[in-house]
Write a protein that holds these residues in place. Sequence first.
Motif, PDB file in Angstrom:
ATOM      1  N   THR A  61     -27.069  -2.789   3.542  1.00  0.00           N
ATOM      2  CA  THR A  61     -28.059  -2.538   2.472  1.00  0.00           C
ATOM      3  C   THR A  61     -29.060  -2.273   3.015  1.00  0.00           C
ATOM      4  OG1 THR A  61     -28.285  -4.955   1.847  1.00  0.00           O
ATOM      5  CG2 THR A  61     -26.647  -3.646   0.457  1.00  0.00           C
ATOM      6  N   ALA A  62     -29.391  -2.898   4.455  1.00  0.00           N
ATOM      7  CA  ALA A  62     -30.732  -2.829   5.277  1.00  0.00           C
ATOM      8  C   ALA A  62     -31.136  -1.273   5.325  1.00  0.00           C
ATOM      9  CB  ALA A  62     -30.346  -3.493   6.486  1.00  0.00           C
ATOM     10  N   PHE A  63     -30.263  -0.671   5.235  1.00  0.00           N
ATOM     11  CA  PHE A  63     -30.516   0.876   5.479  1.00  0.00           C
ATOM     12  C   PHE A  63     -30.961   1.699   4.166  1.00  0.00           C
ATOM     13  CE2 PHE A  63     -27.962  -0.043   9.199  1.00  0.00           C
ATOM     14  CZ  PHE A  63     -28.498   0.573   9.944  1.00  0.00           C
ATOM     15  N   MET A  64     -30.655   1.101   3.346  1.00  0.00           N
ATOM     16  CA  MET A  64     -31.117   1.653   1.839  1.00  0.00           C
ATOM     17  C   MET A  64     -32.451   2.321   1.876  1.00  0.00           C
ATOM     18  SD  MET A  64     -28.422   2.379   0.376  1.00  0.00           S
ATOM     19  CE  MET A  64     -27.427   2.501   1.965  1.00  0.00           C
ATOM     20  N   PRO A  65     -33.451   1.465   2.087  1.00  0.00           N
ATOM     21  CA  PRO A  65     -34.584   1.782   1.882  1.00  0.00           C
ATOM     22  C   PRO A  65     -35.078   3.242   2.797  1.00  0.00           C
ATOM     23  CG  PRO A  65     -34.733  -0.491   2.413  1.00  0.00           C
ATOM     24  CD  PRO A  65     -33.247   0.012   2.659  1.00  0.00           C
ATOM     25  N   LEU A  66     -34.477   3.371   3.922  1.00  0.00           N
ATOM     26  CA  LEU A  66     -34.807   4.647   4.546  1.00  0.00           C
ATOM     27  C   LEU A  66     -34.489   5.986   3.653  1.00  0.00           C
ATOM     28  CD1 LEU A  66     -33.052   3.953   8.065  1.00  0.00           C
ATOM     29  CD2 LEU A  66     -35.303   3.588   7.314  1.00  0.00           C
ATOM     30  N   VAL A  67     -33.457   5.889   2.787  1.00  0.00           N
ATOM     31  CA  VAL A  67     -33.275   6.977   1.641  1.00  0.00           C
ATOM     32  C   VAL A  67     -34.467   7.211   1.188  1.00  0.00           C
ATOM     33  CG1 VAL A  67     -32.100   7.498  -0.408  1.00  0.00           C
ATOM     34  CG2 VAL A  67     -31.196   5.997   1.170  1.00  0.00           C
ATOM     35  N   GLN A  68     -35.492   6.330   0.703  1.00  0.00           N
ATOM     36  CA  GLN A  68     -36.862   6.750   0.371  1.00  0.00           C
ATOM     37  C   GLN A  68     -37.742   7.398   1.169  1.00  0.00           C
ATOM     38  OE1 GLN A  68     -38.700   6.350  -2.465  1.00  0.00           O
ATOM     39  NE2 GLN A  68     -40.873   6.678  -1.369  1.00  0.00           N
ATOM     40  N   ILE A  69     -37.633   7.231   2.343  1.00  0.00           N
ATOM     41  CA  ILE A  69     -38.217   7.987   3.589  1.00  0.00           C
ATOM     42  C   ILE A  69     -37.868   9.496   3.648  1.00  0.00           C
ATOM     43  CG2 ILE A  69     -39.216   8.096   6.204  1.00  0.00           C
ATOM     44  CD1 ILE A  69     -38.821   5.033   5.936  1.00  0.00           C
ATOM     45  N   VAL A  70     -36.687   9.565   3.827  1.00  0.00           N
ATOM     46  CA  VAL A  70     -35.909  10.899   3.988  1.00  0.00           C
ATOM     47  C   VAL A  70     -36.120  11.630   2.692  1.00  0.00           C
ATOM     48  CG1 VAL A  70     -33.813  12.049   4.272  1.00  0.00           C
ATOM     49  CG2 VAL A  70     -34.286   9.917   5.648  1.00  0.00           C
ATOM     50  N   ALA A  71     -36.031  11.194   1.574  1.00  0.00           N
ATOM     51  CA  ALA A  71     -36.217  11.775   0.339  1.00  0.00           C
ATOM     52  C   ALA A  71     -37.361  12.126   0.110  1.00  0.00           C
ATOM     53  CB  ALA A  71     -35.738  10.900  -0.840  1.00  0.00           C
ATOM     54  N   ALA A  72     -38.544  11.444   0.443  1.00  0.00           N
ATOM     55  CA  ALA A  72     -39.865  11.608   0.167  1.00  0.00           C
ATOM     56  C   ALA A  72     -40.095  13.076   0.870  1.00  0.00           C
ATOM     57  CB  ALA A  72     -40.650  10.836   0.667  1.00  0.00           C
ATOM     58  N   GLY A  73     -39.592  13.092   2.284  1.00  0.00           N
ATOM     59  CA  GLY A  73     -39.888  14.474   2.974  1.00  0.00           C
ATOM     60  C   GLY A  73     -39.162  15.558   2.397  1.00  0.00           C
ATOM     61  N   ILE A  74     -37.772  15.330   1.945  1.00  0.00           N
ATOM     62  CA  ILE A  74     -37.276  16.620   1.185  1.00  0.00           C
ATOM     63  C   ILE A  74     -37.915  16.875  -0.151  1.00  0.00           C
ATOM     64  CG2 ILE A  74     -35.059  17.262   0.152  1.00  0.00           C
ATOM     65  CD1 ILE A  74     -33.492  15.351   1.947  1.00  0.00           C
ATOM     66  N   ASN A  75     -38.381  16.178  -0.732  1.00  0.00           N
ATOM     67  CA  ASN A  75     -38.954  16.294  -2.141  1.00  0.00           C
ATOM     68  C   ASN A  75     -40.390  16.968  -1.969  1.00  0.00           C
ATOM     69  OD1 ASN A  75     -36.603  15.123  -3.352  1.00  0.00           O
ATOM     70  ND2 ASN A  75     -37.643  13.032  -3.493  1.00  0.00           N
ATOM     71  N   VAL A  76     -41.058  16.631  -1.253  1.00  0.00           N
ATOM     72  CA  VAL A  76     -42.263  17.174  -0.970  1.00  0.00           C
ATOM     73  C   VAL A  76     -42.038  18.811  -0.444  1.00  0.00           C
ATOM     74  CG1 VAL A  76     -44.171  17.496   0.788  1.00  0.00           C
ATOM     75  CG2 VAL A  76     -43.469  15.400   0.158  1.00  0.00           C
ATOM     76  N   ILE A  77     -41.000  19.148   0.210  1.00  0.00           N
ATOM     77  CA  ILE A  77     -40.528  20.696   0.572  1.00  0.00           C
ATOM     78  C   ILE A  77     -39.884  21.196  -0.579  1.00  0.00           C
ATOM     79  CG2 ILE A  77     -39.439  21.824   2.187  1.00  0.00           C
ATOM     80  CD1 ILE A  77     -39.706  19.956   4.202  1.00  0.00           C
ATOM     81  N   ALA A  78     -39.022  20.568  -1.360  1.00  0.00           N
ATOM     82  CA  ALA A  78     -37.961  21.341  -2.447  1.00  0.00           C
ATOM     83  C   ALA A  78     -38.814  21.077  -3.592  1.00  0.00           C
ATOM     84  CB  ALA A  78     -36.687  20.709  -2.111  1.00  0.00           C
ATOM     85  N   LEU A  79     -39.377  19.985  -3.921  1.00  0.00           N
ATOM     86  CA  LEU A  79     -39.522  19.931  -5.284  1.00  0.00           C
ATOM     87  C   LEU A  79     -41.215  19.870  -5.417  1.00  0.00           C
ATOM     88  CD1 LEU A  79     -37.513  17.120  -6.634  1.00  0.00           C
ATOM     89  CD2 LEU A  79     -37.119  19.548  -6.641  1.00  0.00           C
ATOM     90  N   HIS A  80     -41.982  19.970  -4.351  1.00  0.00           N
ATOM     91  CA  HIS A  80     -43.527  20.130  -4.198  1.00  0.00           C
ATOM     92  C   HIS A  80     -44.062  18.716  -4.869  1.00  0.00           C
ATOM     93  CE1 HIS A  80     -43.662  24.800  -3.708  1.00  0.00           C
ATOM     94  NE2 HIS A  80     -43.171  24.265  -2.815  1.00  0.00           N
ATOM     95  N   GLU A  81     -43.240  17.614  -4.400  1.00  0.00           N
ATOM     96  CA  GLU A  81     -43.941  16.396  -4.943  1.00  0.00           C
ATOM     97  C   GLU A  81     -45.024  16.071  -4.111  1.00  0.00           C
ATOM     98  OE1 GLU A  81     -40.970  13.366  -5.610  1.00  0.00           O
ATOM     99  OE2 GLU A  81     -40.142  14.274  -7.382  1.00  0.00           O
ATOM    100  N   GLN A  82     -45.875  15.098  -4.922  1.00  0.00           N
ATOM    101  CA  GLN A  82     -47.041  14.810  -3.853  1.00  0.00           C
ATOM    102  C   GLN A  82     -46.750  13.654  -2.838  1.00  0.00           C
ATOM    103  OE1 GLN A  82     -50.350  15.634  -3.954  1.00  0.00           O
ATOM    104  NE2 GLN A  82     -50.609  16.665  -5.821  1.00  0.00           N
ATOM    105  N   LEU A  83     -47.126  13.601  -1.626  1.00  0.00           N
ATOM    106  CA  LEU A  83     -46.987  12.554  -0.845  1.00  0.00           C
ATOM    107  C   LEU A  83     -48.198  11.716  -0.761  1.00  0.00           C
ATOM    108  CD1 LEU A  83     -45.234  11.183   1.458  1.00  0.00           C
ATOM    109  CD2 LEU A  83     -46.270  12.793   3.334  1.00  0.00           C
ATOM    110  N   HIS A  84     -48.089  10.431  -1.120  1.00  0.00           N
ATOM    111  CA  HIS A  84     -49.259   9.425  -1.434  1.00  0.00           C
ATOM    112  C   HIS A  84     -49.342   8.679  -0.043  1.00  0.00           C
ATOM    113  CE1 HIS A  84     -50.425  10.726  -5.235  1.00  0.00           C
ATOM    114  NE2 HIS A  84     -49.225  11.116  -5.513  1.00  0.00           N
ATOM    115  N   LEU A  85     -50.602   7.968   0.092  1.00  0.00           N
ATOM    116  CA  LEU A  85     -50.807   7.111   1.325  1.00  0.00           C
ATOM    117  C   LEU A  85     -49.803   5.950   0.935  1.00  0.00           C
ATOM    118  CD1 LEU A  85     -52.369   6.081   3.706  1.00  0.00           C
ATOM    119  CD2 LEU A  85     -54.096   5.286   2.050  1.00  0.00           C
TER     120      LEU A  85
END
Length: 345
Positions: A271-295
């Motif tokens: 389960t220690a790896f699960m938070p990395l899903v957030q990081i990878v998903a954020a990059g994909i979503n910024v490109i695919a869904l045009h979601e905002q990337l915040h500080l």
Amino acid sequence: MDFKPMVTMLAVVVVFAVMNTLTKMAFNEGMHTTVLIVLRQLTATLFLAPIAYFRERKTRPKLTTKIFVYLFFSALLGASLTQWLFFLGLRYTTATFACAFINMTPMFTFLLALPFKVERLDVSTGSGAAKLTGTAVGLAGALVLALYQGPSLTSYHSSAAASAGGGARRWAVGSAALLGGSASWSLWFILQSKIGTKYPALYSGTAWMSFLSFLQMAAIGIATEKMTFHVWVVATRLQVVTVLFVGIAGSGLGFLAMSWCVERRGPVFTTAFMPLVQIVAAGINVIALHEQLHLGSVVGAALVVVGLYFVLWGKSNETRTKELRPPSDSKIVVQAEHAAGTETV
């Protein structure tokens, strides 16, 4: 050091990040939550059943009533309830925000592993202190990801949050569902560590879990929701791709890989790896869904990576210490007595 579990979990992280983005896009096209889960589990069952039959037909243990009950609750916690709550939260929020709650999983798993004696914590050792520190830092990162946005770092004008949230009430319901889904998933990791010893048939156990989850979600859908026939028809190419990907890669290969890692390195490592899903998903979503990337996402992700490093270091150091530990005094005495008896004879 065996790097296979680490590489396996990194692959699972990428699969889950892509899966969450595809799922959000399918929901935006009007696909029903329960329908996706039912079709996903059916696809996973059809994919895993032949593999399980041919690989473990000679080594598969007998399926007793006790083991079946374990598998039933494994399906309920790890596949049915976790997915339903997560997808409900995903529908009411955004893909990036939903992934942020996955970051709660290591904390919940670690805390639950202690009373179930799946994990030990000795803060007097470097390994125990590292695991405790990593969990605390990872939790801090998860809270930053979930509660703090900060200024936008991208130029996209995103309407995803507004359309998905639809108001404070829907956002609150989505957040509560995501929290419940994370807790349910943590319980699955603990349960899976027990199943691995009671039913050491990885492919068959995962296939049974997918099939039982398919039956559970189909029964829930029929009992609680009035769905016409056309809702079950996969209408677009994106929905077809989503069902196949989340069924084969997500439920099939993903849960298979995680179960294997739980057997090899334990639930806390996995389960220690699960938070990395957030990081990878954020990059994909910024490109695919045009979601905002915040500080807040960047700061939280940095804390998550630091916490992950501490946990992994603590686990690897603990494993290395066990391997190098000499036999106990009692074993030495027994061995000495056995040697003396052999010489006497």
